[in-house]
Design an enzyme around this catalytic site. Structure first.
Site, PDB file in Angstrom:
ATOM      1  N   GLY A  33       0.838  -1.196   0.000  1.00 33.08           N
ATOM      2  CA  GLY A  33       0.000   0.000   0.000  1.00 33.08           C
ATOM      3  C   GLY A  33       0.870   1.242   0.000  1.00 33.08           C
ATOM      4  O   GLY A  33       1.898   1.283   0.674  1.00 33.08           O
ATOM      5  N   PHE A  84     -12.456  22.011  14.412  1.00 32.56           N
ATOM      6  CA  PHE A  84     -12.979  20.764  13.864  1.00 32.56           C
ATOM      7  C   PHE A  84     -13.834  20.095  14.927  1.00 32.56           C
ATOM      8  O   PHE A  84     -13.726  20.425  16.115  1.00 32.56           O
ATOM      9  CB  PHE A  84     -11.821  19.841  13.479  1.00 32.56           C
ATOM     10  CG  PHE A  84     -11.828  19.433  12.039  1.00 32.56           C
ATOM     11  CD1 PHE A  84     -11.443  20.312  11.055  1.00 32.56           C
ATOM     12  CD2 PHE A  84     -12.222  18.145  11.662  1.00 32.56           C
ATOM     13  CE1 PHE A  84     -11.436  19.932   9.727  1.00 32.56           C
ATOM     14  CE2 PHE A  84     -12.224  17.759  10.331  1.00 32.56           C
ATOM     15  CZ  PHE A  84     -11.831  18.654   9.358  1.00 32.56           C
ATOM     16  N   GLN A  95     -17.346   4.483  10.881  1.00 36.27           N
ATOM     17  CA  GLN A  95     -17.797   5.871  10.998  1.00 36.27           C
ATOM     18  C   GLN A  95     -18.622   6.315   9.795  1.00 36.27           C
ATOM     19  O   GLN A  95     -18.190   6.183   8.657  1.00 36.27           O
ATOM     20  CB  GLN A  95     -16.585   6.801  11.124  1.00 36.27           C
ATOM     21  CG  GLN A  95     -16.965   8.270  11.209  1.00 36.27           C
ATOM     22  CD  GLN A  95     -15.796   9.126  11.654  1.00 36.27           C
ATOM     23  OE1 GLN A  95     -14.949   9.482  10.852  1.00 36.27           O
ATOM     24  NE2 GLN A  95     -15.733   9.421  12.936  1.00 36.27           N
ATOM     25  N   HIS A 122     -19.774   9.577   8.218  1.00 32.42           N
ATOM     26  CA  HIS A 122     -19.498  11.016   8.262  1.00 32.42           C
ATOM     27  C   HIS A 122     -20.814  11.745   8.010  1.00 32.42           C
ATOM     28  O   HIS A 122     -21.552  11.382   7.097  1.00 32.42           O
ATOM     29  CB  HIS A 122     -18.464  11.368   7.193  1.00 32.42           C
ATOM     30  CG  HIS A 122     -17.910  12.755   7.311  1.00 32.42           C
ATOM     31  ND1 HIS A 122     -18.667  13.887   7.102  1.00 32.42           N
ATOM     32  CD2 HIS A 122     -16.671  13.196   7.636  1.00 32.42           C
ATOM     33  CE1 HIS A 122     -17.902  14.956   7.289  1.00 32.42           C
ATOM     34  NE2 HIS A 122     -16.692  14.564   7.613  1.00 32.42           N
ATOM     35  N   LEU A 140     -17.556  13.325   0.043  1.00 30.84           N
ATOM     36  CA  LEU A 140     -17.357  14.002   1.315  1.00 30.84           C
ATOM     37  C   LEU A 140     -17.411  15.526   1.194  1.00 30.84           C
ATOM     38  O   LEU A 140     -16.817  16.104   0.295  1.00 30.84           O
ATOM     39  CB  LEU A 140     -15.997  13.598   1.872  1.00 30.84           C
ATOM     40  CG  LEU A 140     -15.686  14.100   3.274  1.00 30.84           C
ATOM     41  CD1 LEU A 140     -16.617  13.453   4.279  1.00 30.84           C
ATOM     42  CD2 LEU A 140     -14.243  13.809   3.620  1.00 30.84           C
ATOM     43  N   GLU A 200     -15.670  18.390   7.274  1.00 35.68           N
ATOM     44  CA  GLU A 200     -16.081  18.977   8.540  1.00 35.68           C
ATOM     45  C   GLU A 200     -15.496  20.380   8.669  1.00 35.68           C
ATOM     46  O   GLU A 200     -15.998  21.208   9.420  1.00 35.68           O
ATOM     47  CB  GLU A 200     -15.505  18.073   9.634  1.00 35.68           C
ATOM     48  CG  GLU A 200     -16.087  18.209  10.979  1.00 35.68           C
ATOM     49  CD  GLU A 200     -15.656  16.999  11.823  1.00 35.68           C
ATOM     50  OE1 GLU A 200     -15.992  15.863  11.454  1.00 35.68           O
ATOM     51  OE2 GLU A 200     -14.962  17.218  12.819  1.00 35.68           O
ATOM     52  N   ARG A 244     -18.450  13.193  15.091  1.00 41.90           N
ATOM     53  CA  ARG A 244     -19.165  12.769  13.884  1.00 41.90           C
ATOM     54  C   ARG A 244     -20.320  11.810  14.161  1.00 41.90           C
ATOM     55  O   ARG A 244     -21.379  11.912  13.548  1.00 41.90           O
ATOM     56  CB  ARG A 244     -18.177  12.116  12.918  1.00 41.90           C
ATOM     57  CG  ARG A 244     -17.263  13.139  12.311  1.00 41.90           C
ATOM     58  CD  ARG A 244     -16.235  12.511  11.408  1.00 41.90           C
ATOM     59  NE  ARG A 244     -15.395  13.570  10.840  1.00 41.90           N
ATOM     60  CZ  ARG A 244     -14.297  13.345  10.139  1.00 41.90           C
ATOM     61  NH1 ARG A 244     -13.900  12.111   9.915  1.00 41.90           N
ATOM     62  NH2 ARG A 244     -13.594  14.356   9.654  1.00 41.90           N
ATOM     63  N   HIS A 303     -17.661   6.276   5.908  1.00 39.12           N
ATOM     64  CA  HIS A 303     -16.451   7.065   5.721  1.00 39.12           C
ATOM     65  C   HIS A 303     -15.169   6.407   6.217  1.00 39.12           C
ATOM     66  O   HIS A 303     -14.144   6.472   5.551  1.00 39.12           O
ATOM     67  CB  HIS A 303     -16.648   8.402   6.440  1.00 39.12           C
ATOM     68  CG  HIS A 303     -15.520   9.372   6.273  1.00 39.12           C
ATOM     69  ND1 HIS A 303     -15.087   9.783   5.027  1.00 39.12           N
ATOM     70  CD2 HIS A 303     -14.740  10.024   7.170  1.00 39.12           C
ATOM     71  CE1 HIS A 303     -14.087  10.645   5.179  1.00 39.12           C
ATOM     72  NE2 HIS A 303     -13.845  10.794   6.466  1.00 39.12           N
ATOM     73  N   ARG A 339     -13.809   7.942  15.487  1.00 36.32           N
ATOM     74  CA  ARG A 339     -12.599   8.727  15.244  1.00 36.32           C
ATOM     75  C   ARG A 339     -12.912  10.214  15.184  1.00 36.32           C
ATOM     76  O   ARG A 339     -13.896  10.621  14.581  1.00 36.32           O
ATOM     77  CB  ARG A 339     -11.954   8.298  13.920  1.00 36.32           C
ATOM     78  CG  ARG A 339     -10.774   9.157  13.537  1.00 36.32           C
ATOM     79  CD  ARG A 339     -10.058   8.643  12.311  1.00 36.32           C
ATOM     80  NE  ARG A 339     -10.814   8.769  11.074  1.00 36.32           N
ATOM     81  CZ  ARG A 339     -11.025   9.915  10.422  1.00 36.32           C
ATOM     82  NH1 ARG A 339     -10.569  11.057  10.896  1.00 36.32           N
ATOM     83  NH2 ARG A 339     -11.701   9.920   9.286  1.00 36.32           N
TER      84      ARG A 339
END
Lengths: 235, 597
Positions: B13, B117, B237, B239, B249, B252, B283, B370, B412
C-alpha cells in the site's frame, strides 16, 4: 434515460488494432460517465478495462477522451455531455488495453523535474516550521492542485508530436517548487527546463488549460517559467 | 512459477501510512513499496479538512487536551497509552511534514494555519479550539504528494500497479507476499523478513460512501484468511456530511469555518443535540442527529437529507449568536471569498455534481460511510498483536486505516486519521527495519503462489449463474440499511444471513475475461470476495455487541454499558467459522464518564 456509449476497445492479446463497440444502458442524467462505464462492465461486457479509484475527481485515475476532449470520467456528468457518448483513451501514450494507457513515461517526466522541496539550509533552531507569508503561499497555490491525471499532457499537440517533451504536467510540477519561497532548487530545475524537451516545446496552444479538470491555468504557469528563464528572476 | 524478488521489508500500500513506512524503513533496510495503484492515486489524497496537532498557532492548546478529546471522541474505547503516544508525537509529525515541503496554509505571521474541527476543544472552557492544520480543503492530497515526493528524493523502490493477493507465513513468522503485476498478469513472489500492511479501509461494502472504489479491505481480508484476528470491526464511521445520494465528502472543515446544518423546517437543529459545541460535535453524534431529524419527518421535503449551509449571511448570523470571535477578539465574519478560499474543492464538487453554488445556495447532504475504526490489531509500533496477552506475529506490521492501534476506539475524531497514518506509518517502518536487521529470511516454501493461483483460476471457471456486479450491489444495500447508523438485532441478523447467502452465490460467479493484461474483471471479483468476508465480520461483530457506543448505535440497546462492554472485539475465522473474543481497553488517565458535547 437511455445512453448510447461508443467505446474504444483494444485487447493486445486478441486484436491487431483497436476498434469501437457501442453499448446502450439505462442511466440518469446526473450519473457520471464513470457510472455508465461501470454499468457496461457490470452488465454488458466484463472485459472492458479502465482505471478508476476515488470517483470524484481527486485521484487522477480516469482521464480519458470523452466526445473528443480530455476529461475525468468521474467528473463528467451525462447531463453535460448528452446521451450519445464516445469514449477513447488519452492520446500520446501507448494503449495497454481498452481505455488504459502506459503511464510510466508520464511519471518518468514528472521525476525529471526534481519534484521535491530542495533546501539544504538548517531547519529553524526552535524545530518549528519554516515561515512563509500567506502571500508567498498563494504564489504557487494553483500548481499544488495538480493530481497528475495527464489530461493536460495528452491534450498537447507538442507532446503528440514528440513524447520526448516533458509535457505540461511536469512543467506545472516544476512551477509548484520554483515559486515556493522555501525552495532553493530553481536554478537546477530551470536548467532542466532549458533543455530541448523543456519549455521551448510549449507553443501556447492552450489545450492543456482547457483540459485541466482542476482548473489550473497551466499555460500561464508555463509562461511564468519561460519568463523566469529569460529574466533569471523568480517573482 | 512466479518471478521472485527479495527485500528485507515489504510495504503493501502506498497511501500516507505506506509511504511514511516506506520512507522510514528504507533508511535502514532494503525496502520496496507495492501498490495496486500509482501511489498518487491512493485514498489519502481524498482527505480534506486537516491534520491535528496542538501547535497552538492561534490560541492556547495542549497535547493533553488533544489526548482527552480523542479519548472522549472514542467513547472511551480507544487505548489511552496509544492515544497519548500519538497526541504527544503530533506536533513533531506535523512540523516534519512542513519541513518536507508540505504547503500548509499560513497565519498572518507565516506559521501553519489551523481551523476548528468536530470535538476539538479547549478542555477548560469546552469551547472549540483551532487544532486542524490545513492546506485549503485538500490536506490529504498535499500529504500524499509530499510523501511521494520525499520517496522519489530518497530513491524508495516502488512496484506500481502490483496488487498483493496473498501473505506468506512460515512457522508463524512473516515470510513474504504474492502479488499480481496488473500490466502482464504475472504473479510475483516477494520474499521478505518483514511485511507492513498499509492497505486502507473497506467503505465500499456500503452503498453510500465517501470511499474510493479501491477501498475493498484487501489487507484485512488476506490476514483474516491466515488466522489473524480483526479488532473492533463493528465500529464504522458514518461522516455526517456526504453529498446527497453520491456520498462524496464535504469536509467537517466547512462547519469549522462556520457552516451549520438546517432541517426541512429551516431550523438549525444541532443545538438540541450538542448544546455547547453544536454543529462541531463528534461525527457519530452529528450523524445520529441528522438521522433522527429525518426519521422525525424533518428531512428536506420529507426526504432523507438535510442542508449544510455555508452562505455568508447564515454563517455570520449564527457566529454572532454563538459569540464566535477571531483570535484578535473581533467578531467572526466571512464573505463569499472566504468560502472560495477555504473550501475551494467543496465548491467545485457542489457545482459539478449538484449544480449548486455553496456561496448562494444550501448543500443537500446525508451521512456517508467514511472510515473504519477497526482493523488489524497492532500496538503503537505497528506490530500485529493477535490476543489479549500482547502476543505478536514476528515480522508482521500494519499501519493506517487498515490497522486498529486502537487510537480511534468507537469513533474517530476528524483529522486524527491523517495524524494516525503519519505517526504509526513512521513507527511501523522504523520497527520493521529494526526487526529485519536482526532477523534471517525464512525459507520460502515451494509453490507459495499456488494457493492464490488456484483461487484466481476458480473465478474464471465458475458456472456463471451469478453476476458479480449485482451481488456487490446487494451487499452494499443490505449493509447500508441494516448495519448502518442505527442497528438492531433483527436487521443485523438478517443482514448477516444475507451476506452469507451472497458468499454462497459468489461461488457461481464466472469472470468472462480470460486474458492476462489488465484483467480488471478478475481483480474486481477477487476484491468482492474480500468485501463479502469483511461484511460478514462487521455484521457479526456488531450483532454481538449489545450496547451503543460511538459509531455503533443500537435501537435495542441504546445505552453505553461500561460494565459489560468496555472491551475490544477480536474476531477470527477458523475453518469457515467465526469466533469472537474480547480484550480489555487500556485506561490510564481518563476514567469513562458520560459523553456530552
Amino acid at each position: 434515460m437511455e445512453v448510447t456509449i461508443k467505446i474504444f476497445r483494444y485487447n493486445p492479446e486478441k486484436d491487431k488494432r483497436g476498434h469501437y463497440e457501442t453499448y446502450k444502458v439505462e442511466a440518469h442524467e446526473n450519473d457520471r460517465v464513470l457510472d455508465v462505464l461501470e454499468l457496461v462492465k457490470g452488465h454488458k461486457d466484463g472485459t472492458l478495462s479502465f482505471r478508476r479509484s476515488c470517483a470524484h475527481g481527486v485521484c487522477g485515475s480516469d482521464a480519458m477522451r470523452i466526445n473528443g476532449r480530455n476529461m475525468l470520467a468521474c467528473k463528467t456528468l451525462i447531463r453535460d455531455v448528452g446521451a450519445n457518448i464516445t469514449v477513447e483513451p488519452i492520446m500520446g501514450l501507448k494503449v495497454a488495453k481498452d481505455l488504459i494507457v502506459d503511464m510510466n513515461p508520464f511519471f518518468d517526466n514528472y521525476k525529471k523535474m526534481l519534484p521535491y522541496l530542495i533546501n539544504d539550509n538548517p531547519l529553524p533552531a526552535d524545530g518549528k516550521e519554516r515561515l512563509q507569508s500567506p502571500e508567498q503561499r498563494a504564489r504557487f497555490d494553483e500548481s499544488t492542485k495538480c493530481i497528475l491525471c495527464a489530461a493536460c499532457t495528452t491534450s498537447c499537440p507538442s507532446f503528440w508530436a514528440s513524447d520526448e517533451y516533458y509535457g505540461p504536467a511536469a512543467l506545472v510540477t516544476a512551477h509548484r517548487f520554483i515559486f515556493d519561497s522555501r525552495d532553493e532548487g530553481a536554478e537546477q530545475r530551470l536548467h532542466v527546463l532549458s533543455e530541448t524537451n523543456g519549455t521551448a516545446r510549449c507553443h501556447t496552444a492552450y489545450n492543456c488549460t482547457e483540459a485541466c479538470p482542476r482548473d489550473i491555468q497551466i499555460t500561464k504557469a508555463i509562461g511564468e517559467l519561460k519568463m523566469a528563464m529569460v529574466t533569471g528572476k523568480i517573482d | 512459477m512466479s518471478k521472485v524478488h527479495q527485500f528485507e521489508v515489504i510495504v503493501v500500500g502506498a497511501g500516507g501510512a505506506g509511504l511514511m513506512a516506506g520512507l522510514y524503513a528504507s533508511r535502514n533496510a532494503k525496502t520496496a513499496v507495492i501498490s495496486k495503484l500509482y501511489p498518487t492515486r491512493s485514498h489519502t489524497g481524498a482527505a480534506q479538512g486537516g491534520i491535528s496537532a496542538a501547535l497552538g498557532n492561534y490560541e492556547e492548546d495542549k497535547p493533553e487536551w488533544h489526548m482527552y478529546d480523542t479519548v472522549k471522541g472514542s467513547d472511551y474505547l480507544g487505548d489511552q497509552d496509544a492515544i497519548e503516544f500519538m497526541t504527544n508525537e503530533a506536533i513533531d509529525a506535523v512540523l516534519e511534514l512542513e519541513h518536507m515541503g508540505l504547503p500548509f496554509d499560513r497565519t498572518p505571521e507565516g506559521k501553519i494555519s489551523q481551523r476548528p474541527f468536530g470535538g476539538h476543544t479547549n478542555n477548560e472552557t469546552g469551547k472549540p479550539v483551532r487544532r486542524a492544520a490545513h492546506a485549503a480543503d485538500r490536506t490529504g492530497h498535499m500529504i500524499l504528494q509530499t510523501l511521494y515526493q520525499q520517496c522519489i528524493k530518497n530513491n524508495v523502490t516502488f512496484f506500481d500497479e502490483y496488487q498483493v493477493l496473498d501473505f506468506i507465513m512460515v512457522d508463524g513468522k512473516a515470510t513474504g507476499v504474492v502479488a499480481i503485476e496488473l500490466a502482464t498478469g504475472e504473479l510475483h513472489t516477494f520474499h521478505a523478513k518483514a511485511v507492513i500492511f498499509a492497505t486502507g479501509g473497506y467503505g465500499r461494502i456500503f452503498e453510500v460512501t465517501s470511499n474510493a472504489y479501491v477501498y475493498t479491505g484487501d489487507g484485512c481480508s488476506i490476514l483474516l484468511r491466515h488466522g489473524i484476528p480483526l479488532e473492533d470491526m463493528e465500529f464504522f464511521q458514518f461522516h455526517p456530511t456526504g453529498i446527497y445520494k453520491l456520498g462524496i465528502l464535504i469536509t467537517e472543515g466547512a462547519r469549522g469555518e462556520g457552516a451549520v446544518l438546517i432541517n426541512g423546517k429551516g431550523e438549525r437543529f444541532m443545538p438540541k443535540y450538542a448544546p455547547t459545541v453544536k454543529d462541531l460535535a463528534s461525527r457519530d453524534v452529528v450523524s445520529r442527529a441528522i438521522y433522527n431529524e429525518i426519521k422525525a419527518g424533518n428531512g428536506i421535503d420529507g426526504k432523507n437529507y438535510v442542508y449544510l449551509d455555508i452562505r455568508p449571511e447564515t454563517v455570520n448570523k449564527f457566529a454572532a449568536l454563538d459569540g464566535r470571535t477571531n483570535p484578535d477578539g473581533s467578531p467572526y465574519l466571512i464573505t463569499g471569498d472566504t468560502v472560495l478560499t477555504k473550501i475551494p474543492d467543496i465548491v467545485d464538487f457542489c457545482r459539478v455534481y449538484l449544480g449548486v453554488d455553496p456561496v448562494t445556495q444550501m448543500m443537500p447532504i446525508q451521512p456517508t460511510a467514511h472510515y473504519a475504526m477497526g482493523g488489524i490489531p497492532t500496538n503503537k509500533y505497528g506490530e500485529v498483536v493477535i490476543d489479549d496477552k500482547g502476543t505478536t506475529v514476528p515480522g508482521l506490521y500494519a499501519a493506517g486505516e487498515c490497522a486498529c492501534v486502537s487510537v480511534h476506539g468507537a469513533n474517530r475524531l476528524g483529522t486524527n486519521s491523517l495524524l494516525d497514518l503519519v505517526v504509526f506509518g513512521k513507527h511501523a517502518g522504523l520497527k520493521a527495519a529494526e526487526y529485519a536487521k536482526n532477523a534471517d529470511y525464512q525459507k520460502m516454501p515451494d509453490g507459495a503462489e499456488s494457493s492464490i493461483r488456484s483461487e484466481l483460476e476458480a473465478l474464471k471457471n465458475g458456472s456463471g449463474k451469478e453476476n458479480a456486479f449485482d451481488l456487490s450491489n446487494e451487499m452494499k444495500n443490505v449493509m447500508f440499511s441494516d448495519v448502518g447508523i442505527y442497528r438492531n438485532e433483527k436487521d443485523m441478523t438478517s443482514a448477516l444471513e444475507k451476506v452469507r447467502e451472497l458468499q454462497k452465490r459468489f461461488k457461481e460467479v464466472k469472470v468472462s475475461d480470460t486474458g492476462k493484461i489488465f484483467n480488471t474483471e478478475l481483480l474486481n471479483a477477487w476484491e468482492l470476495s474480500n468485501m463479502l468476508e469483511i461484511a460478514e465480520v462487521v455484521a457479526a461483530s456488531a450483532l454481538n455487541r449489545k450496547e451503543s457506543r460511538g459509531g455503533h448505535a443500537r435501537d435495542d440497546y441504546q445505552e453505553r454499558d461500561d460494565e459489560n462492554w468496555l472491551k475490544h472485539t477480536l474476531i477470527t475465522k477458523k475453518n469457515g467459522k467465526l469466533e469472537i473474543k474480547y480484550k480489555p481497553v487500556v485506561i490510564t488517565k481518563h476514567q469513562p464518564k458520560a459523553r456530552v458535547y
